[in-house]
Design a protein around this motif. Structure first.
Motif, PDB file in Angstrom:
ATOM      1  N   LYS A  65      38.726  45.881  49.924  1.00  0.00           N
ATOM      2  CA  LYS A  65      39.890  46.353  49.185  1.00  0.00           C
ATOM      3  C   LYS A  65      40.925  45.259  48.921  1.00  0.00           C
ATOM      4  N   TYR A  66      40.851  44.163  49.639  1.00  0.00           N
ATOM      5  CA  TYR A  66      41.882  43.140  49.504  1.00  0.00           C
ATOM      6  C   TYR A  66      41.393  42.031  48.582  1.00  0.00           C
ATOM      7  N   SER A  67      41.497  42.311  47.289  1.00  0.00           N
ATOM      8  CA  SER A  67      40.962  41.412  46.273  1.00  0.00           C
ATOM      9  C   SER A  67      41.945  41.287  45.120  1.00  0.00           C
ATOM     10  N   ALA A  68      41.719  40.272  44.276  1.00  0.00           N
ATOM     11  CA  ALA A  68      42.625  40.051  43.147  1.00  0.00           C
ATOM     12  C   ALA A  68      41.929  39.279  42.044  1.00  0.00           C
ATOM     13  N   GLY A  69      42.325  39.569  40.808  1.00  0.00           N
ATOM     14  CA  GLY A  69      41.911  38.775  39.664  1.00  0.00           C
ATOM     15  C   GLY A  69      42.986  37.729  39.388  1.00  0.00           C
ATOM     16  N   LEU A  70      42.581  36.538  38.983  1.00  0.00           N
ATOM     17  CA  LEU A  70      43.523  35.444  38.773  1.00  0.00           C
ATOM     18  C   LEU A  70      43.669  35.127  37.289  1.00  0.00           C
ATOM     19  N   SER A  71      44.870  34.719  36.913  1.00  0.00           N
ATOM     20  CA  SER A  71      45.104  34.279  35.535  1.00  0.00           C
ATOM     21  C   SER A  71      44.374  32.963  35.286  1.00  0.00           C
ATOM     22  N   THR A  72      44.295  32.561  34.019  1.00  0.00           N
ATOM     23  CA  THR A  72      43.482  31.407  33.614  1.00  0.00           C
ATOM     24  C   THR A  72      43.761  30.157  34.437  1.00  0.00           C
ATOM     25  N   ILE A  73      45.020  29.821  34.611  1.00  0.00           N
ATOM     26  CA  ILE A  73      45.368  28.565  35.272  1.00  0.00           C
ATOM     27  C   ILE A  73      44.984  28.586  36.750  1.00  0.00           C
ATOM     28  N   LEU A  74      45.030  29.766  37.386  1.00  0.00           N
ATOM     29  CA  LEU A  74      44.656  29.875  38.793  1.00  0.00           C
ATOM     30  C   LEU A  74      43.147  30.005  38.969  1.00  0.00           C
ATOM     31  N   PHE A  75      42.491  30.679  38.026  1.00  0.00           N
ATOM     32  CA  PHE A  75      41.054  30.927  38.115  1.00  0.00           C
ATOM     33  C   PHE A  75      40.245  29.640  38.013  1.00  0.00           C
ATOM     34  N   SER A  76      40.735  28.715  37.203  1.00  0.00           N
ATOM     35  CA  SER A  76      40.133  27.377  37.086  1.00  0.00           C
ATOM     36  C   SER A  76      38.632  27.437  36.811  1.00  0.00           C
TER      37      SER A  76
END
Length: 256
Positions: A65-76
């Motif tokens: 349950k402890y998950s997240a999607g990252l924006s472009t600059i963070l996702f790399s």
């Protein structure tokens, strides 16, 4: 070997070990940085399956349950998949939980940009914004769910994992792919090599997320893996998969 030379070599070795440990600690002990966060309208407390990191069912992948999607600059471009972030809501009396408690999440997905919307309204993952699209459960620990978007602070932290690295096999006779999950320490995988009983060490390329592939027939061979983390630490797990391994199976190796 003269005693003074032996002592000197031991001192140098100790220095190198301490230097490596300090580099890893410094890499993880970053200062708090500013970003924003929203949450996804999931139904089971985790982000969608088959996300951009390729983990599939996040509960089976141990990220839960402890998950997240990252924006472009963070996702790399997927290199951040598996990384752990400590996040806390700040500077919003109405929406932040009292005392600004923090929560640790794992990067499991990509939050795509929407350049048809402004950065302040809907285009939260537009480049170069730093943004986290969190699971409902994780978001609820730092802010009230009535909020659309909240200001947060974040920093990289070590990933605490139970058990060893997990290797899930897929592909065909001449296209071999492995998904690597449950990575401790950095959480990120920077390089992978695979070795069969009839091959040398074969470098693998990132296919997508944390799926790595090579164009080699590795069937009917015991497989070993060499995994390098983002901080440069390399871990070798010998004979992880037996000679009769099958596509779709998951095997466990060592842990960082």
């Amino acid at each position: 070997m003269p005693l003074f030379l032996m002592c000197a070599l031991q001192s140098i070795l100790l220095y190198l070990i301490l230097l490596h440990s300090c580099n890893i600690a410094a890499y993880m002990d970053e200062e708090w940085k500013k970003a924003t966060a929203t949450y996804t309208n999931d139904t089971e407390g985790s982000l969608i399956t088959e996300g951009a990191c390729g983990y599939g069912d996040l509960h089976k992948a141990s990220y839960g349950k402890y998950s997240a999607g990252l924006s472009t600059i963070l996702f790399s471009r997927g290199s951040a998949c598996g990384a752990c972030y400590e996040i806390r809501c700040v500077d919003h009396i109405l929406w932040c939980m009292l005392g600004s408690p923090s929560v640790v999440v794992t990067a499991t997905d990509f939050c795509p940009p929407n350049y048809g919307l402004s950065e302040d309204y809907g285009g939260w993952c537009n480049f170069p914004r730093e943004h986290f699209e969190m699971s409902q459960v994780a978001f609820s620990e730092i802010a009230k769910r009535k909020a659309d978007i909240v200001p947060v602070q974040y920093k990289r932290v070590k990933c605490q994992r139970s058990g060893g690295l997990k290797f899930t096999m897929s592909g065909s006779s001449h296209f071999y792919q492995v998904l690597i999950t449950n990575v401790g320490m950095d959480g990120e995988v920077a390089a992978v090599k695979v070795k069969g009983s009839r091959t040398g060490w074969v470098p693998m390329a990132r296919n997508w997320g944390q799926n790595w592939h090579c164009n080699v027939n590795l069937q009917h061979q015991p497989l070993s893996f060499e995994v390098t983390s983002n901080s440069g630490r390399t871990l070798t797990s010998y004979n992880v998969a037996p000679p009769n391994w099958q596509f779709g199976q998951t095997f466990e190796g060592k842990q960082f």
